[in-house]
Enzyme design. Structure first.
Site, short mmCIF file in Angstrom:
data_model
loop_
_atom_site.label_atom_id
_atom_site.label_comp_id
_atom_site.label_asym_id
_atom_site.label_seq_id
_atom_site.Cartn_x
_atom_site.Cartn_y
_atom_site.Cartn_z
N SER A 8 16.68 -2.97 3.02
CA SER A 8 17.05 -1.60 3.38
C SER A 8 18.41 -1.26 2.78
O SER A 8 18.96 -0.20 3.03
CB SER A 8 17.13 -1.49 4.91
N ASN A 9 18.97 -2.22 2.01
CA ASN A 9 20.35 -2.09 1.54
C ASN A 9 20.39 -1.73 0.03
O ASN A 9 20.09 -2.56 -0.82
CB ASN A 9 21.05 -3.44 1.80
N LYS A 12 22.18 -4.14 -2.39
CA LYS A 12 21.43 -5.34 -2.81
C LYS A 12 20.47 -4.97 -3.93
O LYS A 12 20.32 -5.72 -4.89
CB LYS A 12 20.62 -5.91 -1.63
N GLU A 36 14.89 -9.40 12.36
CA GLU A 36 15.87 -10.43 12.00
C GLU A 36 16.17 -11.20 13.28
O GLU A 36 16.87 -10.72 14.16
CB GLU A 36 17.12 -9.78 11.40
N ASP A 65 18.88 -12.87 3.37
CA ASP A 65 19.73 -12.70 4.54
C ASP A 65 21.10 -13.22 4.14
O ASP A 65 21.22 -14.34 3.64
CB ASP A 65 19.17 -13.46 5.74
N ASP A 143 32.67 -5.97 0.82
CA ASP A 143 33.29 -6.15 -0.50
C ASP A 143 34.76 -5.72 -0.57
O ASP A 143 35.56 -6.41 -1.21
CB ASP A 143 32.48 -5.41 -1.58
N ARG A 168 25.25 -14.01 -4.04
CA ARG A 168 23.91 -13.54 -4.43
C ARG A 168 23.61 -13.95 -5.87
O ARG A 168 22.50 -14.38 -6.18
CB ARG A 168 23.82 -12.00 -4.25
P1 ITT Z 1 18.47 -6.04 4.66
O1 ITT Z 1 18.45 -7.07 5.78
O2 ITT Z 1 17.55 -4.88 4.88
O3 ITT Z 1 18.31 -6.67 3.30
P2 ITT Z 1 21.25 -5.71 5.48
O4 ITT Z 1 22.37 -4.87 4.94
O5 ITT Z 1 20.95 -5.63 6.96
O6 ITT Z 1 19.94 -5.37 4.61
P3 ITT Z 1 21.96 -8.54 5.72
O7 ITT Z 1 21.50 -8.62 7.13
O8 ITT Z 1 21.60 -9.63 4.79
O9 ITT Z 1 21.47 -7.19 5.02
O10 ITT Z 1 23.53 -8.35 5.57
C1 ITT Z 1 24.44 -8.64 6.55
C2 ITT Z 1 25.67 -7.80 6.37
O11 ITT Z 1 26.47 -8.39 5.35
C3 ITT Z 1 25.42 -6.34 5.98
O12 ITT Z 1 26.30 -5.51 6.71
C4 ITT Z 1 25.77 -6.29 4.50
O13 ITT Z 1 26.32 -5.05 4.13
C5 ITT Z 1 26.80 -7.42 4.37
N1 ITT Z 1 26.67 -8.03 3.06
C6 ITT Z 1 25.61 -8.74 2.57
N2 ITT Z 1 25.81 -9.06 1.29
C7 ITT Z 1 27.03 -8.54 0.94
C8 ITT Z 1 27.76 -8.50 -0.24
O14 ITT Z 1 27.31 -9.03 -1.37
N3 ITT Z 1 28.94 -7.88 -0.23
C9 ITT Z 1 29.42 -7.30 0.89
N4 ITT Z 1 28.79 -7.27 2.06
C10 ITT Z 1 27.58 -7.89 2.09
#
Ligand code: ITT
Length: 186
Positions: A8-9, A12, A36, A65, A143, A168
């Site tokens: 949903s992000n 990503k 989740e 995740d 970030d 990632r």
């Molecule tokens: P999905 O589960 O739908 O993929 P999400 O944003 O909920 O999207 P996560 O649960 O994996 O994804 O992410 C956990 C949090 O960490 C979420 O608030 C992200 O914005 C943050 N996050 C994940 N990867 C990141 C990155 O590369 N840089 C900065 N923040 C990150």
């Protein structure tokens, strides 16, 4: 090869499409919600998510995740990163870190990949530090408060550079190595 990116992000999606297209892998974004589960392991969340997506009849996909694990906070927000980002945000994390000398932290990204009926789960880790203030406008999530080189935050570097050093990006390299072992990299 074509892989669906289940997330949903949008941040990503940008990172996966850039990194995978360079490897000759086509991507298609799909937003399919999945539970989740509450656990202390990113890989368990990813694996359960994969089970749920497969039970919906979707195959040949990746999901991830991810989380930010801060040393001085005993790994918080970790598996609760999405919740922490939504509630206290980067300002709240900086507040928790006020006056804390040990700024060490790491991003972790666990990728779950379903491909040709096989399952690959890999985790990439990127160590760095929590900055004293938010900097930069690129990237997403945490970030602006994370620096891997002690100079610039992930929100201040181009996406390609982030992909070359990030949790990632490293997880994608590990995934590629597993795909090659299985003869599935093309
Ligand atoms: P999905 O589960 O739908 O993929 P999400 O944003 O909920 O999207 P996560 O649960 O994996 O994804 O992410 C956990 C949090 O960490 C979420 O608030 C992200 O914005 C943050 N996050 C994940 N990867 C990141 C990155 O590369 N840089 C900065 N923040 C990150």
């Amino acid at each position: 090869m074509k892989l669906k990116i289940i997330t949903s992000n949008p941040g990503k999606v940008r990172e996966y499409s850039a990194a995978l297209s360079r490897l000759g892998i086509e991507t298609e974004h799909m937003k399919i919600p999945y539970d989740e589960i509450q656990t202390s392991e990113l890989s368990e969340v990813a694996e359960k998510g994969m089970d749920e997506i497969i039970s919906k009849g979707v195959r040949d996909f990746i999901l991830d995740d991810s989380g930010l694990f801060i040393d001085a906070l005993n790994g918080f927000p970790g598996v609760w990163s999405a919740y922490a980002q939504k509630t206290i945000g980067n300002k709240g994390i900086l507040k928790l870190m006020e006056g804390v000398e040990n700024r060490g932290a790491e991003f972790r990204c666990c990728i779950g990949c379903d491909i040709s009926g096989k399952r690959i789960v890999v985790t990439g880790i990127c160590r760095g530090e929590i900055t004293l203030s938010e900097k930069g406008t690129d990237g997403f999530g945490f970030d602006p408060i994370f620096t891997h080189d002690g100079k610039r935050t992930f929100a201040e570097i181009p996406l390609e550079e982030k992909n070359s050093v990030s949790h990632r990006g490293i997880a994608i390299q590990l995934l590629l190595a597993e795909l090659e072992k299985l003869g599935l990299s093309r």
